[in-house]
Design an enzyme around this catalytic site. Sequence first.
Site, PDB file in Angstrom:
ATOM      1  N   SER A 165      -7.116  -5.782  -5.682  1.00  8.31           N
ATOM      2  CA  SER A 165      -8.211  -6.394  -4.918  1.00  8.31           C
ATOM      3  C   SER A 165      -9.495  -6.405  -5.743  1.00  8.31           C
ATOM      4  O   SER A 165      -9.635  -5.668  -6.728  1.00  8.31           O
ATOM      5  CB  SER A 165      -8.443  -5.623  -3.615  1.00  8.31           C
ATOM      6  OG  SER A 165      -9.162  -4.435  -3.875  1.00  8.31           O
ATOM      7  N   ARG A 186      -1.069   9.423  -9.647  1.00  6.16           N
ATOM      8  CA  ARG A 186      -1.013   8.158  -8.904  1.00  6.16           C
ATOM      9  C   ARG A 186      -0.344   7.045  -9.712  1.00  6.16           C
ATOM     10  O   ARG A 186       0.352   6.190  -9.166  1.00  6.16           O
ATOM     11  CB  ARG A 186      -2.435   7.745  -8.499  1.00  6.16           C
ATOM     12  CG  ARG A 186      -3.070   8.699  -7.486  1.00  6.16           C
ATOM     13  CD  ARG A 186      -4.521   8.320  -7.232  1.00  6.16           C
ATOM     14  NE  ARG A 186      -4.621   6.934  -6.822  1.00  6.16           N
ATOM     15  CZ  ARG A 186      -4.432   6.503  -5.586  1.00  6.16           C
ATOM     16  NH1 ARG A 186      -4.146   7.360  -4.629  1.00  6.16           N
ATOM     17  NH2 ARG A 186      -4.538   5.241  -5.291  1.00  6.16           N
ATOM     18  N   ASP A 204       0.830  -1.208   0.000  1.00  8.74           N
ATOM     19  CA  ASP A 204       0.000   0.000   0.000  1.00  8.74           C
ATOM     20  C   ASP A 204       0.865   1.259   0.000  1.00  8.74           C
ATOM     21  O   ASP A 204       1.983   1.254   0.534  1.00  8.74           O
ATOM     22  CB  ASP A 204      -0.898  -0.016   1.238  1.00  8.74           C
ATOM     23  CG  ASP A 204      -2.060   0.956   1.110  1.00  8.74           C
ATOM     24  OD1 ASP A 204      -2.305   1.448  -0.011  1.00  8.74           O
ATOM     25  OD2 ASP A 204      -2.704   1.236   2.121  1.00  8.74           O
ATOM     26  N   GLU A 244     -12.038  -5.133  -4.963  1.00 10.90           N
ATOM     27  CA  GLU A 244     -12.667  -3.808  -4.792  1.00 10.90           C
ATOM     28  C   GLU A 244     -11.956  -2.729  -5.617  1.00 10.90           C
ATOM     29  O   GLU A 244     -12.493  -1.639  -5.799  1.00 10.90           O
ATOM     30  CB  GLU A 244     -12.651  -3.418  -3.310  1.00 10.90           C
ATOM     31  CG  GLU A 244     -13.578  -4.256  -2.411  1.00 10.90           C
ATOM     32  CD  GLU A 244     -13.074  -5.675  -2.132  1.00 10.90           C
ATOM     33  OE1 GLU A 244     -11.836  -5.873  -2.098  1.00 10.90           O
ATOM     34  OE2 GLU A 244     -13.909  -6.586  -1.972  1.00 10.90           O
ATOM     35  N   ASN A 245     -10.754  -3.015  -6.113  1.00 13.00           N
ATOM     36  CA  ASN A 245      -9.974  -1.992  -6.831  1.00 13.00           C
ATOM     37  C   ASN A 245     -10.576  -1.585  -8.181  1.00 13.00           C
ATOM     38  O   ASN A 245     -10.203  -0.554  -8.742  1.00 13.00           O
ATOM     39  CB  ASN A 245      -8.525  -2.449  -7.055  1.00 13.00           C
ATOM     40  CG  ASN A 245      -7.648  -2.341  -5.826  1.00 13.00           C
ATOM     41  OD1 ASN A 245      -6.656  -3.050  -5.686  1.00 13.00           O
ATOM     42  ND2 ASN A 245      -7.994  -1.450  -4.895  1.00 13.00           N
ATOM     43  N   ILE A 263      -6.540  -5.224   7.366  1.00 12.42           N
ATOM     44  CA  ILE A 263      -6.215  -6.380   6.529  1.00 12.42           C
ATOM     45  C   ILE A 263      -6.861  -6.272   5.140  1.00 12.42           C
ATOM     46  O   ILE A 263      -6.422  -6.917   4.188  1.00 12.42           O
ATOM     47  CB  ILE A 263      -6.642  -7.672   7.288  1.00 12.42           C
ATOM     48  CG1 ILE A 263      -5.587  -8.005   8.355  1.00 12.42           C
ATOM     49  CG2 ILE A 263      -6.888  -8.841   6.402  1.00 12.42           C
ATOM     50  CD1 ILE A 263      -4.205  -8.337   7.813  1.00 12.42           C
ATOM     51  N   GLU A 266       1.250 -13.686  11.936  1.00  8.54           N
ATOM     52  CA  GLU A 266       1.759 -12.516  12.640  1.00  8.54           C
ATOM     53  C   GLU A 266       1.579 -11.319  11.699  1.00  8.54           C
ATOM     54  O   GLU A 266       1.720 -11.453  10.477  1.00  8.54           O
ATOM     55  CB  GLU A 266       3.251 -12.695  12.960  1.00  8.54           C
ATOM     56  CG  GLU A 266       3.528 -13.785  13.964  1.00  8.54           C
ATOM     57  CD  GLU A 266       3.000 -13.455  15.354  1.00  8.54           C
ATOM     58  OE1 GLU A 266       2.987 -12.269  15.739  1.00  8.54           O
ATOM     59  OE2 GLU A 266       2.585 -14.398  16.058  1.00  8.54           O
TER      60      GLU A 266
HETATM   61  C1  FPP Z   1      -1.870   0.274  -3.164  1.00  9.24           C
HETATM   62  O1  FPP Z   1      -1.464   1.616  -3.240  1.00  9.24           O
HETATM   63  C2  FPP Z   1      -1.374  -0.489  -4.276  1.00  9.24           C
HETATM   64  C3  FPP Z   1      -2.158  -1.060  -5.224  1.00  9.24           C
HETATM   65  C4  FPP Z   1      -3.621  -0.975  -5.237  1.00  9.24           C
HETATM   66  C5  FPP Z   1      -1.581  -1.816  -6.326  1.00  9.24           C
HETATM   67  C6  FPP Z   1      -0.319  -2.562  -6.064  1.00  9.24           C
HETATM   68  C7  FPP Z   1       0.313  -2.730  -7.385  1.00  9.24           C
HETATM   69  C8  FPP Z   1       1.633  -2.650  -7.663  1.00  9.24           C
HETATM   70  C9  FPP Z   1       2.656  -2.527  -6.615  1.00  9.24           C
HETATM   71  C10 FPP Z   1       2.114  -2.671  -9.063  1.00  9.24           C
HETATM   72  C11 FPP Z   1       1.836  -3.881  -9.884  1.00  9.24           C
HETATM   73  C12 FPP Z   1       2.076  -5.161  -9.209  1.00  9.24           C
HETATM   74  C13 FPP Z   1       2.881  -6.161  -9.663  1.00  9.24           C
HETATM   75  C14 FPP Z   1       2.906  -7.462  -8.961  1.00  9.24           C
HETATM   76  C15 FPP Z   1       3.743  -6.008 -10.845  1.00  9.24           C
HETATM   77  P1  FPP Z   1      -2.576   2.728  -3.276  1.00  9.24           P
HETATM   78  O2  FPP Z   1      -2.822   3.091  -4.675  1.00  9.24           O
HETATM   79  O3  FPP Z   1      -3.801   2.277  -2.532  1.00  9.24           O
HETATM   80  O4  FPP Z   1      -1.848   3.868  -2.520  1.00  9.24           O
HETATM   81  P2  FPP Z   1      -2.508   4.960  -1.565  1.00  9.24           P
HETATM   82  O5  FPP Z   1      -3.020   4.228  -0.361  1.00  9.24           O
HETATM   83  O6  FPP Z   1      -1.358   5.851  -1.239  1.00  9.24           O
HETATM   84  O7  FPP Z   1      -3.576   5.643  -2.348  1.00  9.24           O
END
Ligand code: FPP
Length: 228
Positions: free
Chosen positions: A60, A28, A15, A62-63, A183, A195
């Site tokens: 996720s 972003r 995150d 939800e994303n 979580i 953990e």
């Molecule tokens: C959360 O940050 C991150 C995500 C929703 C996506 C995670 C994806 C990657 C790290 C890139 C692609 C993955 C792979 C395996 C190549 P956020 O956008 O919720 O950040 P914020 O909480 O600061 O808004």
Amino acid sequence: MEENKKPLHVGIIMDGNGRWAVSRGKKRSYGHNAGSANVDRIVTHAFQNGIKTLTLYAFSAENWARPQEEVDELMRLLKVYFKKFIKKIIKNKVRLFVMGDLTKLTDDLQKTIKECMDASAQYTEHVLNIAINYGGRQEIVYAVNRLIKKGQEITVDGISQELYTAQFGEPDLIIRTGGEMRISNFMLYQGAYSELYFTDVLWPDFSETELDKALESFVGRKRRFGKI
Ligand code: FPP
């Protein structure tokens, strides 16, 4: 009681990409690109430090509710990641597994994921498990439905055996970067006794040293699994 050995299975909620980018005056998507670049760094370090299975929460269920432009960029990054993965399968000997409802992904992405999974299925030393269109509640419902279809009784062990991760066991340690202490629907069933390690460090800044800190924290803990 003895201290823990190093964790064999680690889950990471990656995150903080968005905030990392916004704090630099960028969009972003810039943060997701940086986050994606960090994945390889941490995967390599994890496997060099005794972790056998690494589960990463990449997208996720939800994303999908995020702006379309951001969803498109995340899907593009995942495709790029898997295309690169294919080229390195033989050299790295890492088994790739993707968990989640993949039917919502484009045909092309599904095909690339299948190629990676099939071509790396013979490797047992290290498993990189990536959660895409994944939700822990959805996974439990999926597992229970599979038991019902098989006409089997619904039991704790029965559900465990039908989860996406049945063959990889439960995470010893779940790390969440980015400062939130929740979580967020990640490995709800298999995380019952994991953990937890929370850090304010945003995912693109989560370095090898930060992973070491999380592993050290785990080693210093006593796990009781409900016993005394
Ligand atoms: C959360 O940050 C991150 C995500 C929703 C996506 C995670 C994806 C990657 C790290 C890139 C692609 C993955 C792979 C395996 C190549 P956020 O956008 O919720 O950040 P914020 O909480 O600061 O808004």
